[in-house]
Write a protein that holds these residues in place. Sequence first.
Motif, short mmCIF file in Angstrom:
data_model
loop_
_atom_site.label_atom_id
_atom_site.label_comp_id
_atom_site.label_asym_id
_atom_site.label_seq_id
_atom_site.Cartn_x
_atom_site.Cartn_y
_atom_site.Cartn_z
N PRO A 207 0.81 -1.23 0.00
CA PRO A 207 0.00 0.00 0.00
C PRO A 207 0.84 1.28 0.00
CG PRO A 207 -0.89 -1.57 1.58
CD PRO A 207 0.44 -2.12 1.11
N GLU A 208 1.91 1.29 0.79
CA GLU A 208 2.77 2.48 0.84
C GLU A 208 3.45 2.74 -0.50
OE1 GLU A 208 6.91 3.87 2.92
OE2 GLU A 208 5.66 2.45 4.02
N GLN A 209 3.95 1.69 -1.11
CA GLN A 209 4.63 1.84 -2.40
C GLN A 209 3.65 2.32 -3.49
OE1 GLN A 209 8.14 1.33 -3.08
NE2 GLN A 209 7.95 1.65 -0.89
N MET A 210 2.47 1.75 -3.49
CA MET A 210 1.46 2.16 -4.48
C MET A 210 1.07 3.61 -4.26
SD MET A 210 0.97 -0.37 -6.57
CE MET A 210 -0.60 0.01 -7.35
N CYS A 211 0.94 4.01 -3.00
CA CYS A 211 0.60 5.40 -2.68
C CYS A 211 1.70 6.35 -3.16
CB CYS A 211 0.37 5.54 -1.18
SG CYS A 211 -0.15 7.19 -0.68
N GLU A 212 2.95 5.99 -2.93
CA GLU A 212 4.07 6.84 -3.37
C GLU A 212 4.07 7.01 -4.89
OE1 GLU A 212 7.95 6.01 -1.77
OE2 GLU A 212 7.09 5.49 0.17
N ILE A 213 3.80 5.93 -5.61
CA ILE A 213 3.74 6.01 -7.07
C ILE A 213 2.58 6.89 -7.50
CG2 ILE A 213 3.29 4.66 -9.17
CD1 ILE A 213 4.94 2.39 -7.82
N SER A 214 1.43 6.68 -6.90
CA SER A 214 0.24 7.48 -7.23
C SER A 214 0.48 8.97 -6.97
CB SER A 214 -0.95 6.98 -6.41
OG SER A 214 -2.09 7.77 -6.66
N LEU A 215 1.08 9.28 -5.82
CA LEU A 215 1.36 10.69 -5.50
C LEU A 215 2.36 11.31 -6.47
CD1 LEU A 215 1.51 10.62 -1.59
CD2 LEU A 215 -0.19 11.77 -3.03
N ALA A 216 3.35 10.55 -6.87
CA ALA A 216 4.32 11.07 -7.84
C ALA A 216 3.63 11.41 -9.16
CB ALA A 216 5.44 10.05 -8.07
N ILE A 217 2.71 10.56 -9.58
CA ILE A 217 1.97 10.82 -10.81
C ILE A 217 1.08 12.05 -10.64
CG2 ILE A 217 0.18 9.93 -12.38
CD1 ILE A 217 1.38 7.09 -11.76
N GLU A 218 0.36 12.09 -9.53
CA GLU A 218 -0.54 13.22 -9.25
C GLU A 218 0.22 14.54 -9.18
OE1 GLU A 218 -2.97 14.58 -5.32
OE2 GLU A 218 -3.27 12.49 -5.96
N ARG A 219 1.39 14.52 -8.59
CA ARG A 219 2.20 15.75 -8.43
C ARG A 219 3.06 16.04 -9.66
NH1 ARG A 219 3.97 14.18 -2.31
NH2 ARG A 219 1.99 14.75 -1.34
N LYS A 220 2.96 15.16 -10.65
CA LYS A 220 3.77 15.30 -11.88
C LYS A 220 5.27 15.36 -11.56
CE LYS A 220 -0.01 17.54 -14.40
NZ LYS A 220 -0.81 16.37 -14.28
N ASP A 221 5.67 14.47 -10.66
CA ASP A 221 7.05 14.38 -10.21
C ASP A 221 7.71 13.18 -10.88
OD1 ASP A 221 9.45 14.06 -8.86
OD2 ASP A 221 8.58 14.43 -6.87
N ALA A 222 8.25 13.42 -12.06
CA ALA A 222 8.81 12.34 -12.88
C ALA A 222 9.97 11.63 -12.20
CB ALA A 222 9.24 12.89 -14.23
N ALA A 223 10.84 12.40 -11.54
CA ALA A 223 12.01 11.79 -10.89
C ALA A 223 11.59 10.83 -9.78
CB ALA A 223 12.93 12.87 -10.34
N THR A 224 10.66 11.26 -8.95
CA THR A 224 10.18 10.39 -7.87
C THR A 224 9.48 9.17 -8.43
OG1 THR A 224 10.03 12.22 -6.32
CG2 THR A 224 8.69 10.28 -5.82
#
Length: 127
Positions: free
Chosen positions: A44-61
């Motif tokens: 769940p934590e890993q999926m959340c981090e990926i989702s947030l990176a996409i939402e924030r448009k943070d390509a590096a993360t």
Amino acid sequence: MSNSNTTNKAGQWHLIDGGRILDMAIGDTDFLAELIDLFLSIVPEQMCEISLAIERKDAATLAITAHGFKGTVANYTKAEPYLLLQELEDLGKSNRLQEASISYVELENEMQELISELNMFMAQVCH
């Protein structure tokens, strides 16, 4: 057409290779249960981090997180969840975030299937 990732001796696995997973734990089913439980606890934590990176448009993360999670997922499958994480990593590296949302939705579905298979596998092997 079949490969080692799609079936076990009962023919029920689509994503996991039960023999390979048992080998990872050197046949110790208690240790295997701990490894799988640990994996399931971080999903769940890993999926959340990926989702947030996409939402924030943070390509590096996105690239870094997908890469790290891909390595963990590789312990259990080299099929769709692994391939989708590779795709998300590549999208992050090339800053193509508009495509990442679609891949993420596919990853959510595939991760649910992987979790389900791992839970069934544990029920069969670890008890």
